[in-house]
Scaffold this motif. Sequence first.
Motif, PDB file in Angstrom:
ATOM      1  N   MET A 273       9.759  16.814 -43.223  1.00 48.12           N
ATOM      2  CA  MET A 273      10.040  16.060 -41.989  1.00 48.12           C
ATOM      3  C   MET A 273      10.178  17.013 -40.799  1.00 48.12           C
ATOM      4  O   MET A 273       9.619  16.772 -39.726  1.00 48.12           O
ATOM      5  N   ALA A 274      10.939  18.084 -41.009  1.00 44.72           N
ATOM      6  CA  ALA A 274      11.122  19.062 -39.935  1.00 44.72           C
ATOM      7  C   ALA A 274       9.801  19.727 -39.578  1.00 44.72           C
ATOM      8  O   ALA A 274       9.524  19.988 -38.405  1.00 44.72           O
ATOM      9  N   THR A 275       8.979  19.980 -40.610  1.00 45.60           N
ATOM     10  CA  THR A 275       7.667  20.605 -40.363  1.00 45.60           C
ATOM     11  C   THR A 275       6.780  19.694 -39.537  1.00 45.60           C
ATOM     12  O   THR A 275       6.108  20.143 -38.595  1.00 45.60           O
ATOM     13  N   LYS A 276       6.769  18.409 -39.874  1.00 46.01           N
ATOM     14  CA  LYS A 276       5.969  17.431 -39.129  1.00 46.01           C
ATOM     15  C   LYS A 276       6.429  17.361 -37.672  1.00 46.01           C
ATOM     16  O   LYS A 276       5.608  17.290 -36.753  1.00 46.01           O
ATOM     17  N   MET A 277       7.737  17.375 -37.469  1.00 48.46           N
ATOM     18  CA  MET A 277       8.270  17.317 -36.116  1.00 48.46           C
ATOM     19  C   MET A 277       7.896  18.557 -35.322  1.00 48.46           C
ATOM     20  O   MET A 277       7.514  18.465 -34.147  1.00 48.46           O
ATOM     21  N   ASN A 278       7.959  19.706 -35.960  1.00 43.47           N
ATOM     22  CA  ASN A 278       7.578  20.954 -35.291  1.00 43.47           C
ATOM     23  C   ASN A 278       6.107  20.955 -34.917  1.00 43.47           C
ATOM     24  O   ASN A 278       5.728  21.425 -33.841  1.00 43.47           O
ATOM     25  N   GLU A 279       5.276  20.398 -35.810  1.00 41.28           N
ATOM     26  CA  GLU A 279       3.847  20.308 -35.531  1.00 41.28           C
ATOM     27  C   GLU A 279       3.584  19.377 -34.350  1.00 41.28           C
ATOM     28  O   GLU A 279       2.723  19.652 -33.504  1.00 41.28           O
ATOM     29  N   LEU A 280       4.326  18.269 -34.295  1.00 48.07           N
ATOM     30  CA  LEU A 280       4.164  17.319 -33.197  1.00 48.07           C
ATOM     31  C   LEU A 280       4.561  17.956 -31.874  1.00 48.07           C
ATOM     32  O   LEU A 280       3.827  17.849 -30.877  1.00 48.07           O
ATOM     33  N   VAL A 281       5.703  18.620 -31.865  1.00 47.30           N
ATOM     34  CA  VAL A 281       6.178  19.276 -30.638  1.00 47.30           C
ATOM     35  C   VAL A 281       5.182  20.343 -30.198  1.00 47.30           C
ATOM     36  O   VAL A 281       4.866  20.468 -29.008  1.00 47.30           O
ATOM     37  N   SER A 282       4.689  21.117 -31.162  1.00 49.03           N
ATOM     38  CA  SER A 282       3.715  22.158 -30.844  1.00 49.03           C
ATOM     39  C   SER A 282       2.449  21.568 -30.245  1.00 49.03           C
ATOM     40  O   SER A 282       1.893  22.098 -29.272  1.00 49.03           O
ATOM     41  N   MET A 283       1.983  20.444 -30.810  1.00 53.40           N
ATOM     42  CA  MET A 283       0.788  19.789 -30.294  1.00 53.40           C
ATOM     43  C   MET A 283       0.989  19.289 -28.872  1.00 53.40           C
ATOM     44  O   MET A 283       0.116  19.453 -28.002  1.00 53.40           O
ATOM     45  N   LEU A 284       2.150  18.703 -28.604  1.00 51.79           N
ATOM     46  CA  LEU A 284       2.433  18.183 -27.266  1.00 51.79           C
ATOM     47  C   LEU A 284       2.487  19.308 -26.239  1.00 51.79           C
ATOM     48  O   LEU A 284       1.910  19.203 -25.146  1.00 51.79           O
ATOM     49  N   LEU A 285       3.165  20.385 -26.602  1.00 56.03           N
ATOM     50  CA  LEU A 285       3.304  21.508 -25.672  1.00 56.03           C
ATOM     51  C   LEU A 285       1.965  22.207 -25.442  1.00 56.03           C
ATOM     52  O   LEU A 285       1.633  22.582 -24.308  1.00 56.03           O
ATOM     53  N   THR A 286       1.194  22.368 -26.498  1.00 59.03           N
ATOM     54  CA  THR A 286      -0.094  23.067 -26.398  1.00 59.03           C
ATOM     55  C   THR A 286      -1.081  22.297 -25.528  1.00 59.03           C
ATOM     56  O   THR A 286      -1.890  22.897 -24.808  1.00 59.03           O
ATOM     57  N   ASN A 287      -1.002  20.978 -25.585  1.00 62.45           N
ATOM     58  CA  ASN A 287      -1.963  20.141 -24.861  1.00 62.45           C
ATOM     59  C   ASN A 287      -1.396  19.576 -23.560  1.00 62.45           C
ATOM     60  O   ASN A 287      -1.848  18.528 -23.088  1.00 62.45           O
ATOM     61  N   THR A 288      -0.427  20.248 -23.014  1.00 62.60           N
ATOM     62  CA  THR A 288       0.124  19.873 -21.710  1.00 62.60           C
ATOM     63  C   THR A 288      -0.121  21.004 -20.722  1.00 62.60           C
ATOM     64  O   THR A 288       0.233  22.155 -20.993  1.00 62.60           O
ATOM     65  N   ALA A 289      -0.732  20.677 -19.612  1.00 65.56           N
ATOM     66  CA  ALA A 289      -0.995  21.678 -18.567  1.00 65.56           C
ATOM     67  C   ALA A 289       0.205  21.721 -17.626  1.00 65.56           C
ATOM     68  O   ALA A 289       0.302  20.946 -16.675  1.00 65.56           O
ATOM     69  N   PHE A 290       1.114  22.631 -17.899  1.00 66.59           N
ATOM     70  CA  PHE A 290       2.344  22.719 -17.129  1.00 66.59           C
ATOM     71  C   PHE A 290       2.128  23.277 -15.729  1.00 66.59           C
ATOM     72  O   PHE A 290       3.014  23.194 -14.878  1.00 66.59           O
ATOM     73  N   ASP A 291       0.945  23.853 -15.482  1.00 68.16           N
ATOM     74  CA  ASP A 291       0.681  24.454 -14.177  1.00 68.16           C
ATOM     75  C   ASP A 291       0.148  23.452 -13.157  1.00 68.16           C
ATOM     76  O   ASP A 291      -0.091  23.800 -12.000  1.00 68.16           O
ATOM     77  N   LYS A 292      -0.030  22.205 -13.569  1.00 69.07           N
ATOM     78  CA  LYS A 292      -0.554  21.187 -12.656  1.00 69.07           C
ATOM     79  C   LYS A 292       0.538  20.717 -11.691  1.00 69.07           C
ATOM     80  O   LYS A 292       1.624  20.311 -12.112  1.00 69.07           O
ATOM     81  N   LYS A 293       0.222  20.744 -10.414  1.00 67.90           N
ATOM     82  CA  LYS A 293       1.192  20.340  -9.398  1.00 67.90           C
ATOM     83  C   LYS A 293       1.576  18.877  -9.541  1.00 67.90           C
ATOM     84  O   LYS A 293       2.721  18.488  -9.286  1.00 67.90           O
ATOM     85  N   SER A 294       0.618  18.050  -9.957  1.00 70.52           N
ATOM     86  CA  SER A 294       0.884  16.617 -10.090  1.00 70.52           C
ATOM     87  C   SER A 294       1.959  16.338 -11.143  1.00 70.52           C
ATOM     88  O   SER A 294       2.696  15.356 -11.042  1.00 70.52           O
ATOM     89  N   LEU A 295       2.058  17.209 -12.153  1.00 72.04           N
ATOM     90  CA  LEU A 295       3.086  17.045 -13.177  1.00 72.04           C
ATOM     91  C   LEU A 295       4.474  17.264 -12.582  1.00 72.04           C
ATOM     92  O   LEU A 295       5.402  16.484 -12.820  1.00 72.04           O
ATOM     93  N   LEU A 296       4.611  18.305 -11.790  1.00 68.35           N
ATOM     94  CA  LEU A 296       5.894  18.585 -11.158  1.00 68.35           C
ATOM     95  C   LEU A 296       6.276  17.484 -10.167  1.00 68.35           C
ATOM     96  O   LEU A 296       7.448  17.119 -10.052  1.00 68.35           O
ATOM     97  N   ILE A 297       5.279  16.953  -9.475  1.00 67.77           N
ATOM     98  CA  ILE A 297       5.550  15.905  -8.487  1.00 67.77           C
ATOM     99  C   ILE A 297       6.071  14.639  -9.161  1.00 67.77           C
ATOM    100  O   ILE A 297       7.041  14.022  -8.704  1.00 67.77           O
ATOM    101  N   VAL A 298       5.432  14.235 -10.271  1.00 65.61           N
ATOM    102  CA  VAL A 298       5.887  13.004 -10.928  1.00 65.61           C
ATOM    103  C   VAL A 298       7.265  13.207 -11.569  1.00 65.61           C
ATOM    104  O   VAL A 298       8.104  12.293 -11.561  1.00 65.61           O
ATOM    105  N   LEU A 299       7.548  14.394 -12.079  1.00 71.98           N
ATOM    106  CA  LEU A 299       8.880  14.660 -12.630  1.00 71.98           C
ATOM    107  C   LEU A 299       9.940  14.588 -11.533  1.00 71.98           C
ATOM    108  O   LEU A 299      11.046  14.071 -11.748  1.00 71.98           O
TER     109      LEU A 299
END
Length: 208
Positions: free
Chosen positions: A1-27
């Motif tokens: 279960m913990a492994t699956k959760m870590n994989e999910l978190v890793s996938m979300l973080l890897t496929n998120t472009a944190f450098d996009k200005k639009s992301l900061l604006i919506v947050l």
Amino acid sequence: MATKMNELVSMLLTNTAFDKKSLLIVLASITFNPTAWNFVARNEYHNKTITRLFNNNPRYGCYFLAILIFSFGILRDSLYHQALADQPSVPLLPEPYATYVPVVLFSLGQLFVITSTWALGITGTFLGDYFGILMDHRVTGFPFNVLENPMYVGSTLCFLATALWYEKPAGILITLYVWAVYTIALRFEGPFTTMIYTKRANQAKKSS
């Protein structure tokens, strides 16, 4: 279960472009809305700033605040869609779940938002308590007999449904942030609203 959760978190973080200005604006928009309305409402309760702008008519003041809240909500949703458009897309669910799940979640979210607004009315939904417009009785019908905060839950479900529909991992992270902001806002909003009604109840006892 913990492994699956870590994989999910890793996938979300890897496929998120944190450098996009639009992301900061919506947050920033997601943070601003409930925070600002809590401050504005508390100021209204203590100082009647908006009420005085409308010739000491609290109902008109509440309607004005409702328009502001609704308008900024539309702006936030627009910024959310723009932020998702700038983010990578990754298949999140297999078909047919990729279609059915977001549709069901969005429909359920809208159901909670619309029915809670209908049950509370305009003034009950848009912080009329802080203007001195108090409800006679606690609303106990649907959806409040299912959820304590159906409007916040419904809104969060709509964010999640949109993220799944467009297959945007960043949207799931944004949804988690939305829920965190709502949870914090409720820690301030809930007790203050309770205080308002407790004060009215105590005053009614003294006058009876």
